[in-house]
Write a protein that holds these residues in place. Structure first.
Motif, PDB file in Angstrom:
ATOM      1  N   ALA A  84       0.850  -1.198   0.000  1.00  0.00           N
ATOM      2  CA  ALA A  84       0.000   0.000   0.000  1.00  0.00           C
ATOM      3  C   ALA A  84       0.883   1.245   0.000  1.00  0.00           C
ATOM      4  O   ALA A  84       1.629   1.495   0.946  1.00  0.00           O
ATOM      5  N   ASN A  85       0.825   2.003  -1.084  1.00  0.00           N
ATOM      6  CA  ASN A  85       1.573   3.252  -1.217  1.00  0.00           C
ATOM      7  C   ASN A  85       0.982   4.035  -2.393  1.00  0.00           C
ATOM      8  O   ASN A  85       0.105   3.524  -3.105  1.00  0.00           O
ATOM      9  N   PRO A  86       1.425   5.261  -2.631  1.00  0.00           N
ATOM     10  CA  PRO A  86       0.841   6.055  -3.720  1.00  0.00           C
ATOM     11  C   PRO A  86       1.007   5.430  -5.100  1.00  0.00           C
ATOM     12  O   PRO A  86       0.152   5.617  -5.967  1.00  0.00           O
ATOM     13  N   ARG A  87       2.122   4.689  -5.335  1.00  0.00           N
ATOM     14  CA  ARG A  87       2.303   4.059  -6.640  1.00  0.00           C
ATOM     15  C   ARG A  87       1.279   2.957  -6.870  1.00  0.00           C
ATOM     16  O   ARG A  87       0.662   2.862  -7.936  1.00  0.00           O
TER      17      ARG A  87
ATOM     18  N   GLN B 190       3.020  -5.596   6.995  1.00  0.00           N
ATOM     19  CA  GLN B 190       2.194  -6.798   6.849  1.00  0.00           C
ATOM     20  C   GLN B 190       2.428  -7.478   5.499  1.00  0.00           C
ATOM     21  O   GLN B 190       2.428  -8.704   5.397  1.00  0.00           O
ATOM     22  N   HIS B 191       2.649  -6.645   4.466  1.00  0.00           N
ATOM     23  CA  HIS B 191       2.856  -7.220   3.134  1.00  0.00           C
ATOM     24  C   HIS B 191       4.137  -8.041   3.082  1.00  0.00           C
ATOM     25  O   HIS B 191       4.159  -9.149   2.532  1.00  0.00           O
TER      26      HIS B 191
ATOM     27  N   VAL C 190       6.395 -13.430   2.306  1.00  0.00           N
ATOM     28  CA  VAL C 190       7.444 -14.369   2.741  1.00  0.00           C
ATOM     29  C   VAL C 190       6.808 -15.685   3.194  1.00  0.00           C
ATOM     30  O   VAL C 190       7.275 -16.774   2.831  1.00  0.00           O
ATOM     31  N   ILE C 191       5.744 -15.591   3.975  1.00  0.00           N
ATOM     32  CA  ILE C 191       5.054 -16.790   4.454  1.00  0.00           C
ATOM     33  C   ILE C 191       4.497 -17.588   3.279  1.00  0.00           C
ATOM     34  O   ILE C 191       4.625 -18.817   3.215  1.00  0.00           O
ATOM     35  N   GLU C 192       3.891 -16.878   2.308  1.00  0.00           N
ATOM     36  CA  GLU C 192       3.281 -17.570   1.167  1.00  0.00           C
ATOM     37  C   GLU C 192       4.338 -18.208   0.267  1.00  0.00           C
ATOM     38  O   GLU C 192       4.182 -19.333  -0.196  1.00  0.00           O
TER      39      GLU C 192
END
Length: 443
Positions: free
Chosen positions: A48-51, A79-80, A85-87
């Motif tokens: 989540a960011n402006p880009r 969180q991302h 990494v977990i996935e």
């Protein structure tokens, strides 16, 4: 053999055995076609960011162009990183395309080979649009997206330079010039600090982990510059590292607002937007809200400059993101189409002119018409161009980057509380050394 290559081979073989009309049709299919994967779907996991917000806003363009449906999600940064990494580690990631913070996860992703090497796709004229123009990407951004073994497992999306934001009105009121060195920055910030007016000379990250990149900004100005040597030895308690710690401590203790020991970039941004800080060093990607007249008290009054020079060098911190394609994806073709579109010249120009950050491509900086129409002053774009010339990675390329930031960050937080920089950095270095050594052994 990759799925894309196998599929193409089977298609060609089938055509050669068919009627001449079918052979002719197969030949036509070898040219690039945006509709090649019409009806398919890709999943994209973005930070989540402006880009990312811009990509989601303009996603219908891609879907209309290709006929490919996109399921894209934006997840807050911390969180991302944990989620993908977990996935990846599970062997069954839910996404085809993933946004990677190269300054945090580059070596981890590269060592595990979680993302596919994009070079064969880039070189395949049937998969890459004729106007893709790989040469338009900056050399630094391409190097950041390339692993030590030569694999290019992300496509450069964004280069984040740390710059100096300043409040023009506050500086003008006391006839203070934009500082050229860190020592000048401290002197100016001290002169502009007036707690009785809730006015402070400087605001910066004090929160553990987040604060390391501000300390890195100071360290890059020393003779040493790096935090880890090429042979993976820690350089975090040297005289230069201590000097950087002292500069960090002085600015945060003498010139920053109360409570800044808990500030990340968002609290710094809010403080600056409220007109309560004269200087702020942070990423270019946080500029957009500052010029929003509905939200910011300093809109139209913000100055932009390269970070000041240190005692030996003049560098700024470089961070970056790239888009990768999961090695486990069964839809690499559609995923590559999405990645191409996401970093095309149009979207990269949107990044620049909206203030969402510095694009990885070079062409947006040459688009005079778009720059003139932007709500950002020319000074903003000049600062980005100059920052690109002096940029160096602000974090070491190691696997345990988070642990590094946590450990050194705790020392910096203690400095804001008044602890001795030399003692804190020595303690933090001793604590992190075995973590780095274990990581390098691959255990």
């Amino acid at each position: 053999m990759s799925e894309i290559t196998r599929r193409t081979t089977l298609r060609v073989a089938a055509g050669l055995l068919a009627a001449p009309a079918l052979v002719e049709r197969v030949g036509a299919q070898q040219a690039f076609d945006w509709k090649r994967f019409k009806g398919e779907k890709v999943e994209a996991s973005l930070t989540a960011n402006p880009r990312s917000a811009l990509l989601l806003r303009h996603q219908p363009e891609f879907e209309e162009l290709t006929g490919i449906k996109v399921g894209a999600e934006q997840i807050p940064e911390q969180q991302h990183r944990q989620k993908f990494v977990i996935e990846f580690a599970s062997g069954r990631p839910s996404f085809d395309v993933v946004g990677i913070s190269l300054h945090v996860n580059k070596r981890q992703v590269g060592r595990a080979k979680w993302c596919t090497d994009l070079r064969p796709m880039i070189q395949d004229a049937t998969l890459t649009a004729p106007d893709f123009d790989f040469g338009d990407f900056g050399k630094g951004a391409v190097a950041y997206s390339t692993q030590a073994d030569g694999r290019m497992d992300t496509l450069p999306e964004f280069t984040d330079y740390f710059i100096l934001y300043y409040n023009k009105d506050l500086l003008a009121a006391k006839n203070i010039a934009v500082p050229k060195t860190f020592e000048e920055l401290y002197t100016a910030a001290k002169a502009l600090t007036d707690p009785s007016k809730q006015q402070y000379g400087f605001v910066g990250r004090g929160l553990r982990n987040a604060n390391v990149v501000l300390w890195s900004s100071f360290l890059l100005g020393t003779q040493q510059q790096d935090t880890v040597s090429p042979d993976m030895k820690l350089l975090t308690d040297t005289p230069d590292a201590v000097w950087a710690g002292q500069m960090y401590q002085k600015l945060m203790r003498d010139c920053a607002p109360p409570g800044s020991i808990g500030f990340n970039w968002n609290e710094c941004q809010t403080t600056f937007m409220q007109g309560r800080a004269a200087f702020w060093i942070d990423g270019v990607g946080f500029a957009a809200p500052l010029e929003d007249k509905a939200r910011s008290r300093v809109a139209g009054k913000v100055g932009y400059a390269v970070v000041p020079a240190g005692p030996a060098h003049h560098n700024c911190c470089l961070f970056g993101t790239g888009l990768g394609i999961s090695e486990q994806s069964s839809r690499k073709g559609p995923a590559w189409y999405y990645v191409q579109w996401a970093v095309n010249k149009t979207n990269q120009l949107r990044f620049l002119t909206s203030g969402a950050g510095a694009p990885a491509r070079s062409s947006p900086f040459r688009n005079e018409e778009a720059i003139k129409e932007s709500r950002f002053p020319r000074e903003f774009f000049e600062t980005l161009v100059e920052s690109a010339r002096i940029a160096r990675p602000g974090l070491p390329e190691i696997v345990p980057v988070t642990e590094f930031r946590d450990t050194i960050g705790a020392a910096l937080t203690n400095m804001v509380g008044g602890a001795d920089p030399a003692a804190e950095l020595k303690r933090a270095t001793e604590a992190f050394r075995p973590v780095l050594e274990q990581s390098e052994r691959g255990t």
